[in-house]
Motif scaffolding. Structure first.
Motif, PDB file in Angstrom:
ATOM      1  N   GLY B 208     -18.146 -81.158  25.524  1.00  0.00           N
ATOM      2  CA  GLY B 208     -18.920 -80.903  26.395  1.00  0.00           C
ATOM      3  C   GLY B 208     -20.097 -82.562  26.478  1.00  0.00           C
ATOM      4  N   ARG B 209     -21.533 -82.750  26.939  1.00  0.00           N
ATOM      5  CA  ARG B 209     -22.546 -83.878  27.106  1.00  0.00           C
ATOM      6  C   ARG B 209     -22.864 -84.375  25.852  1.00  0.00           C
ATOM      7  NH1 ARG B 209     -25.119 -84.307  31.357  1.00  0.00           N
ATOM      8  NH2 ARG B 209     -25.023 -82.672  32.584  1.00  0.00           N
ATOM      9  N   SER B 234     -15.616 -80.714  29.215  1.00  0.00           N
ATOM     10  CA  SER B 234     -16.466 -80.359  30.953  1.00  0.00           C
ATOM     11  C   SER B 234     -16.566 -81.536  31.790  1.00  0.00           C
ATOM     12  CB  SER B 234     -17.435 -80.023  30.070  1.00  0.00           C
ATOM     13  OG  SER B 234     -18.553 -81.185  29.763  1.00  0.00           O
ATOM     14  N   ARG B 235     -17.638 -81.188  33.172  1.00  0.00           N
ATOM     15  CA  ARG B 235     -17.345 -82.022  34.285  1.00  0.00           C
ATOM     16  C   ARG B 235     -18.531 -82.639  33.752  1.00  0.00           C
ATOM     17  NH1 ARG B 235     -19.696 -81.507  39.619  1.00  0.00           N
ATOM     18  NH2 ARG B 235     -18.775 -82.906  40.795  1.00  0.00           N
ATOM     19  N   GLN B 248     -10.175 -81.741  32.134  1.00  0.00           N
ATOM     20  CA  GLN B 248     -11.271 -80.904  32.702  1.00  0.00           C
ATOM     21  C   GLN B 248     -11.067 -79.823  33.058  1.00  0.00           C
ATOM     22  OE1 GLN B 248     -13.940 -82.668  35.449  1.00  0.00           O
ATOM     23  NE2 GLN B 248     -13.811 -80.653  36.127  1.00  0.00           N
ATOM     24  N   VAL B 249     -11.829 -78.771  32.439  1.00  0.00           N
ATOM     25  CA  VAL B 249     -11.142 -77.424  31.891  1.00  0.00           C
ATOM     26  C   VAL B 249     -12.416 -76.790  33.230  1.00  0.00           C
ATOM     27  CG1 VAL B 249     -11.703 -75.294  30.484  1.00  0.00           C
ATOM     28  CG2 VAL B 249     -10.792 -77.633  29.740  1.00  0.00           C
ATOM     29  N   GLY B 250     -12.329 -76.206  34.137  1.00  0.00           N
ATOM     30  CA  GLY B 250     -13.121 -75.227  34.818  1.00  0.00           C
ATOM     31  C   GLY B 250     -12.724 -75.430  36.681  1.00  0.00           C
ATOM     32  N   GLN B 251     -13.593 -74.699  37.080  1.00  0.00           N
ATOM     33  CA  GLN B 251     -13.137 -74.755  38.631  1.00  0.00           C
ATOM     34  C   GLN B 251     -12.494 -75.668  39.719  1.00  0.00           C
ATOM     35  OE1 GLN B 251     -17.252 -73.700  40.786  1.00  0.00           O
ATOM     36  NE2 GLN B 251     -15.563 -73.793  43.054  1.00  0.00           N
ATOM     37  N   THR B 252     -13.383 -76.559  39.207  1.00  0.00           N
ATOM     38  CA  THR B 252     -12.739 -78.422  39.937  1.00  0.00           C
ATOM     39  C   THR B 252     -11.703 -79.154  38.237  1.00  0.00           C
ATOM     40  OG1 THR B 252     -14.522 -79.361  39.167  1.00  0.00           O
ATOM     41  CG2 THR B 252     -13.987 -78.413  41.770  1.00  0.00           C
ATOM     42  N   GLY B 265     -20.907 -77.834  22.502  1.00  0.00           N
ATOM     43  CA  GLY B 265     -21.833 -78.780  23.422  1.00  0.00           C
ATOM     44  C   GLY B 265     -21.002 -78.558  24.411  1.00  0.00           C
ATOM     45  N   SER B 267     -22.247 -76.586  27.711  1.00  0.00           N
ATOM     46  CA  SER B 267     -23.295 -74.721  28.229  1.00  0.00           C
ATOM     47  C   SER B 267     -22.999 -73.777  28.871  1.00  0.00           C
ATOM     48  CB  SER B 267     -24.790 -75.468  28.946  1.00  0.00           C
ATOM     49  OG  SER B 267     -24.826 -76.109  30.089  1.00  0.00           O
ATOM     50  N   GLN B 271     -19.449 -72.999  36.488  1.00  0.00           N
ATOM     51  CA  GLN B 271     -18.292 -74.053  36.818  1.00  0.00           C
ATOM     52  C   GLN B 271     -17.307 -73.741  36.194  1.00  0.00           C
ATOM     53  OE1 GLN B 271     -21.329 -74.791  37.601  1.00  0.00           O
ATOM     54  NE2 GLN B 271     -22.095 -74.586  39.336  1.00  0.00           N
ATOM     55  N   HIS B 272     -17.478 -73.724  34.742  1.00  0.00           N
ATOM     56  CA  HIS B 272     -16.783 -74.472  33.809  1.00  0.00           C
ATOM     57  C   HIS B 272     -16.428 -73.659  33.204  1.00  0.00           C
ATOM     58  CE1 HIS B 272     -15.422 -76.650  29.743  1.00  0.00           C
ATOM     59  NE2 HIS B 272     -15.995 -75.484  29.676  1.00  0.00           N
ATOM     60  N   ASN B 286     -22.200 -74.761  19.040  1.00  0.00           N
ATOM     61  CA  ASN B 286     -23.627 -74.965  19.806  1.00  0.00           C
ATOM     62  C   ASN B 286     -24.802 -75.083  18.489  1.00  0.00           C
ATOM     63  OD1 ASN B 286     -25.756 -75.108  22.129  1.00  0.00           O
ATOM     64  ND2 ASN B 286     -23.699 -75.175  23.904  1.00  0.00           N
ATOM     65  N   ASP B 304     -24.566 -78.530  15.279  1.00  0.00           N
ATOM     66  CA  ASP B 304     -24.226 -79.605  15.321  1.00  0.00           C
ATOM     67  C   ASP B 304     -22.683 -79.988  15.471  1.00  0.00           C
ATOM     68  OD1 ASP B 304     -24.078 -82.573  16.201  1.00  0.00           O
ATOM     69  OD2 ASP B 304     -25.773 -82.931  14.785  1.00  0.00           O
ATOM     70  N   LEU B 305     -22.392 -79.567  16.244  1.00  0.00           N
ATOM     71  CA  LEU B 305     -21.114 -80.263  16.775  1.00  0.00           C
ATOM     72  C   LEU B 305     -19.776 -81.636  15.434  1.00  0.00           C
ATOM     73  CD1 LEU B 305     -19.898 -82.124  18.811  1.00  0.00           C
ATOM     74  CD2 LEU B 305     -21.628 -81.600  19.957  1.00  0.00           C
TER      75      LEU B 305
HETATM   76  C1  LIG Z   1     -19.080 -77.021  42.540  1.00  0.00           C
HETATM   77  C2  LIG Z   1     -19.121 -77.429  41.309  1.00  0.00           C
HETATM   78  C3  LIG Z   1     -18.151 -77.584  40.443  1.00  0.00           C
HETATM   79  C4  LIG Z   1     -17.778 -77.907  39.048  1.00  0.00           C
HETATM   80  N1  LIG Z   1     -16.911 -77.803  38.295  1.00  0.00           N
HETATM   81  C5  LIG Z   1     -17.125 -77.923  36.955  1.00  0.00           C
HETATM   82  C6  LIG Z   1     -15.876 -78.199  36.069  1.00  0.00           C
HETATM   83  O1  LIG Z   1     -14.632 -77.472  36.566  1.00  0.00           O
HETATM   84  N2  LIG Z   1     -15.879 -77.674  34.541  1.00  0.00           N
HETATM   85  C7  LIG Z   1     -17.239 -78.258  34.795  1.00  0.00           C
HETATM   86  O2  LIG Z   1     -17.036 -78.237  32.833  1.00  0.00           O
HETATM   87  N3  LIG Z   1     -18.412 -78.250  35.220  1.00  0.00           N
HETATM   88  C8  LIG Z   1     -18.213 -77.995  36.480  1.00  0.00           C
HETATM   89  N4  LIG Z   1     -19.694 -78.021  36.881  1.00  0.00           N
HETATM   90  C9  LIG Z   1     -20.542 -78.495  36.188  1.00  0.00           C
HETATM   91  C10 LIG Z   1     -21.634 -77.408  35.690  1.00  0.00           C
HETATM   92  O3  LIG Z   1     -21.950 -77.324  36.409  1.00  0.00           O
HETATM   93  C11 LIG Z   1     -21.817 -78.127  34.603  1.00  0.00           C
HETATM   94  O4  LIG Z   1     -22.752 -79.019  35.038  1.00  0.00           O
HETATM   95  C12 LIG Z   1     -21.360 -78.280  33.611  1.00  0.00           C
HETATM   96  O5  LIG Z   1     -20.035 -77.956  33.187  1.00  0.00           O
HETATM   97  C13 LIG Z   1     -22.237 -78.737  32.259  1.00  0.00           C
HETATM   98  O6  LIG Z   1     -21.252 -79.557  31.447  1.00  0.00           O
HETATM   99  P1  LIG Z   1     -22.026 -79.612  30.250  1.00  0.00           P
HETATM  100  O7  LIG Z   1     -21.629 -78.096  29.261  1.00  0.00           O
HETATM  101  O8  LIG Z   1     -20.819 -80.305  29.108  1.00  0.00           O
HETATM  102  O9  LIG Z   1     -23.215 -80.235  29.501  1.00  0.00           O
HETATM  103  P2  LIG Z   1     -24.684 -79.665  29.484  1.00  0.00           P
HETATM  104  O10 LIG Z   1     -24.795 -78.495  30.201  1.00  0.00           O
HETATM  105  O11 LIG Z   1     -25.560 -80.239  29.576  1.00  0.00           O
HETATM  106  O12 LIG Z   1     -24.462 -78.683  28.218  1.00  0.00           O
HETATM  107  C14 LIG Z   1     -25.147 -79.169  26.734  1.00  0.00           C
HETATM  108  C15 LIG Z   1     -25.000 -78.536  25.988  1.00  0.00           C
HETATM  109  O13 LIG Z   1     -25.076 -78.874  24.058  1.00  0.00           O
HETATM  110  C16 LIG Z   1     -25.273 -78.747  23.686  1.00  0.00           C
HETATM  111  N5  LIG Z   1     -25.580 -79.140  22.914  1.00  0.00           N
HETATM  112  C17 LIG Z   1     -26.794 -80.178  22.463  1.00  0.00           C
HETATM  113  N6  LIG Z   1     -26.253 -81.243  21.431  1.00  0.00           N
HETATM  114  C18 LIG Z   1     -25.294 -80.707  21.034  1.00  0.00           C
HETATM  115  C19 LIG Z   1     -25.245 -80.401  19.131  1.00  0.00           C
HETATM  116  N7  LIG Z   1     -25.492 -81.335  18.654  1.00  0.00           N
HETATM  117  N8  LIG Z   1     -24.826 -79.652  18.853  1.00  0.00           N
HETATM  118  C20 LIG Z   1     -23.869 -78.687  19.691  1.00  0.00           C
HETATM  119  N9  LIG Z   1     -24.632 -78.718  20.524  1.00  0.00           N
HETATM  120  C21 LIG Z   1     -25.169 -79.119  21.223  1.00  0.00           C
HETATM  121  C22 LIG Z   1     -26.291 -77.968  24.382  1.00  0.00           C
HETATM  122  O14 LIG Z   1     -27.657 -76.335  23.493  1.00  0.00           O
HETATM  123  C23 LIG Z   1     -26.001 -77.515  25.803  1.00  0.00           C
HETATM  124  O15 LIG Z   1     -25.630 -76.168  25.748  1.00  0.00           O
HETATM  125  C24 LIG Z   1     -18.979 -77.905  38.685  1.00  0.00           C
HETATM  126  C25 LIG Z   1     -20.301 -77.791  39.106  1.00  0.00           C
HETATM  127  C26 LIG Z   1     -20.406 -77.692  40.617  1.00  0.00           C
HETATM  128  C27 LIG Z   1     -21.465 -77.513  41.506  1.00  0.00           C
END
Ligand SMILES: Cc1cc2nc3c(=O)[nH]c(=O)nc-3n(C[C@H](O)[C@H](O)[C@H](O)COP(=O)(O)OP(=O)(O)OC[C@H]3O[C@@H](n4cnc5c(N)ncnc54)[C@H](O)[C@@H]3O)c2cc1C
Ligand SMILES: Nc1ncnc2c1ncn2[C@@H]1O[C@H](COP(=O)(O)O)[C@@H](O)[C@H]1O
Lengths: 266, 321
Positions: B208-209, B234-235, B248-252, B265, B267, B271-272, B286, B304-305
């Motif tokens: 992820g992010r 993730s997205r 990308q894994v998820g709704q879209t 990493g 969350s 949608q994921h 995480n 930490d990943l």
């Molecule tokens: C209509 C719609 C459709 C969507 N479709 C999708 C989809 O298909 N797929 C998708 O993925 N998203 C989708 N999204 C986006 C989704 O809502 C989230 O914004 C997205 O999934 C967040 O990505 P993330 O978990 O990588 O980032 P974040 O939410 O920012 O999470 C980052 C995570 O990393 C953790 N972290 C931080 N540092 C470290 C570290 N060093 N080691 C380990 N963990 C750490 C944090 O605790 C946090 O849990 C969609 C959104 C909308 C509105």
């Protein structure tokens, strides 16, 4: 080329989607909002085609007045015109939505000419009816293919008049290729492109752009052969999971690999 | 004769699992209504589907014919269905909620002026009300459907396909398909032979992010390779241009169903989650023990990943010797 992109404002929920007390809406009080992701890529596709072949692109949304935010976001990345078809905010069924959009499109086309291409999302992110674009295209008598992840104008054509558009649809083992005569409609999927971020100049332009509000009459015949109606929203049943914490930090690596062995993936 | 009519979304004679699921659901809906299951098939290869469709419960297979029906063409196939529906007057027409299934049902609905309820997960015995999925399955909608002929699709994987043999008699119906609709036919196919894909991989190692950059996916690649799996994301990652959208894994994005999903990493936004929830096991890595991905996963490591992923790879290599 004249292009129309159709977008919907949707909330961006996080870990949970909360529902309002009347069970009719997603509770978006504390949420940000976005253009539905497939449609955001539709906006980008419109901008790219206009950059390449000239012409102009319009973005249109039917929804509450606050949808102006998403229309302006589309303008900030290069769309030139924005149109809001206002509603009173109650959820619309796909037949009603499609007939209102058709009325609005007809009015815009009467003013400024036919749209060579109308770009929908494959499905809206919230309701996900998988049909509004197909209904609109049929009503307008235009070719329509959904699930599109690639758009190209054939060599030597400019995307207008009696030309074609090549549309690629992703399937398991590759792509299906369609060649639609213009004017046409497509439903696109996220992944067709990577939407750009707005530039400072784009942001300023979007602040100044004029919002056209286009109220349309509801079509009395939209439900002549029946209708679907939402009764209530609810959360899907959750299967409660007990998370087994395998450890903290790198010391947990052997436990993780034990698990992989147990599952037979090693 | 009234029936529950199932739209067969075959590809040049190949019937996907999703259609067998639709036939399986149709049997229970038809049972409740006291009606037989019929099927409609058309286009290139339609003559090949009969035995399989009969095996899954169709009494009659309407083979729709027209000189304008060939390879898959949503508009022409949709209009052919209108012909079948007007000659057979089924009580219910249904398909699986796949790309083709939903597209064909919407084409039929638009052309017949009927409502169409997509991605049902539960249907009342008289098909006048149902529960359908919204937000890719993260939310359910209870809906009513008021129409003479009820058009629905079933969300994929709502039931497991199971055989239930019936007569499977083939009945040809000549239908009208306008010449103008030949415009939407598949002209060409591009085949990318890739081996395992995200949706078929037994192991998916996702980032992820928090991974932070394109380059920082290298350790995830290394772990996926050791395990014979694929890298997902993730997205937030695709939006940043670190990975192609195909990952990308998820709704879209893609819905996956591996033996184990290792989500690092991420969350676990709804949608994921809807793309990941089909996984048989989920391991979340995480730093936040309260992250949704952690609380919903069967297994978790709080770490930490950037340290954890290479440590797992090392341990795997050590045990492989
Ligand atoms: C209509 C719609 C459709 C969507 N479709 C999708 C989809 O298909 N797929 C998708 O993925 N998203 C989708 N999204 C986006 C989704 O809502 C989230 O914004 C997205 O999934 C967040 O990505 P993330 O978990 O990588 O980032 P974040 O939410 O920012 O999470 C980052 C995570 O990393 C953790 N972290 C931080 N540092 C470290 C570290 N060093 N080691 C380990 N963990 C750490 C944090 O605790 C946090 O849990 C969609 C959104 C909308 C509105
Ligand atoms: N209220 C709306 N305003 C503008 N476009 C819409 C609206 N509802 C649906 N659409 C378009 O139709 C597509 C399919 O929607 P749906 O049938 O709800 O899945 C969406 O991706 C949008 O492009």
């Amino acid at each position: 080329m004249r292009i129309l992109a159709l977008v919907k404002r949707v909330p961006a929920p996080g870990a949970r989607i909360n529902i309002t007390e009347d069970e009719q809406h997603v509770d978006d009080k504390n949420l940000g909002h976005a253009i539905s992701p497939h449609e955001e890529c539709g906006v980008e596709a419109a901008v790219q085609l206009i950059e390449q072949y000239g012409g102009d692109a319009t973005v249109m949304s039917m929804g509450a007045d606050v949808s102006e935010e998403q229309l302006r976001a589309a303008v900030s990345v290069g769309i030139s015109k924005m149109v809001l078809v206002p509603t009173n905010g109650s959820p619309k069924d796909p037949q009603a939505t499609a007939s209102a959009l058709v009325a609005a499109i007809r009015e815009l086309e009467e003013q400024d000419g036919v749209f060579d291409l109308i770009i929908f999302g494959n499905e809206s992110a919230d309701q996900g009816g998988f049909q509004v674009g197909i209904r609109v295209a049929h009503e307008l008598g235009r070719a329509m293919v959904n699930g599109i992840k690639g758009l190209e104008i054939p060599d030597g054509q400019d995307g207008s008049g009696d030309g074609h558009i090549v549309a690629r649809r992703e399937v398991d083992a590759g792509f299906e290729v369609y060649e639609l005569p213009l004017p046409a409609c497509v439903g696109v999927k996220e992944g067709i492109n990577l939407p750009r971020y707005p530039t400072m100049k784009g942001r300023l332009a979007s602040k100044k752009a004029e919002l056209v509000s286009l109220a349309v009459e509801a079509d009395a015949d939209a439900h002549a052969n029946g209708r679907q109606a939402q009764t209530r929203l609810k959360s899907p049943p959750e299967t409660a999971t007990e998370t087994v914490i395998l450890g903290d930090g790198v010391d947990a690596a052997p436990a993780v690999v034990d698990l992989l062995e147990e599952l037979g993936v090693l | 004769m009234s029936a529950v009519l199932v739209v067969i979304e075959h590809d040049r004679g190949h019937v996907p699992e999703a259609t067998l699921e639709a036939l399986t659901s149709a049997r229970s809906i038809a049972g409740g209504l006291g009606l037989p299951v019929h099927a409609a098939a058309m286009g290139e290869g339609a003559e090949m589907v009969a035995s399989q469709v009969g095996e899954y419960g169709a009494e009659v297979i309407h083979h729709l014919t027209s000189p304008n029906l060939g390879d898959y063409n949503p508009e022409a196939w949709g209009q052919a269905l209108v012909g079948c529906v007007s000659s057979e007057s089924p009580a219910v027409v249904m398909a699986s909620g796949t790309d083709r299934g939903n597209e064909l049902m919407a084409q039929l609905a638009a052309r017949a002026g009927l409502p169409f309820v997509a991605n049902c997960v539960d249907v009342a015995p008289d098909v006048s009300s149902m529960t359908r999925s919204q937000w890719g399955g993260a939310l359910h909608e209870e809906a009513t459907l008021d129409a003479e002929i009820k058009l629905i699709s079933m969300a994929p994987h709502t039931v497991e396909a199971s055989p239930g043999p019936a007569a499977g008699r083939v009945d040809e119906i000549a239908v009208d398909v306008d010449d103008s609709l030949v415009r939407s036919v598949i002209r060409d196919r591009v085949v990318l032979s890739e081996g395992i894909t995200l949706s078929t991989a037994p192991v998916v190692v996702s980032g992820g992010r928090a991974v932070g950059s394109e380059e920082a996916f290298a350790p995830l690649e290394a772990l996926a390779e050791e395990l014979g799996g694929k890298v997902g994301c993730s997205r937030a990652v695709t939006n940043n241009g670190w990975r192609p959208h195909a990952d990308q894994v998820g709704q879209t994005g893609t819905r996956i169903a591996p033996t184990i999903y290792i989500a690092t990493g991420i969350s676990g936004a709804t949608q994921h989650w809807v793309g990941a929830m089909g996984s048989k096991n989920i391991l979340a890595i995480n730093t936040d023990p309260e992250a949704n991905m952690v609380t919903k996963a069967g297994w978790a490591v709080i770490a930490d990943l950037h340290e954890m992923v290479p440590a797992i790879t090392e341990e795997v290599k050590r045990r492989k010797g």
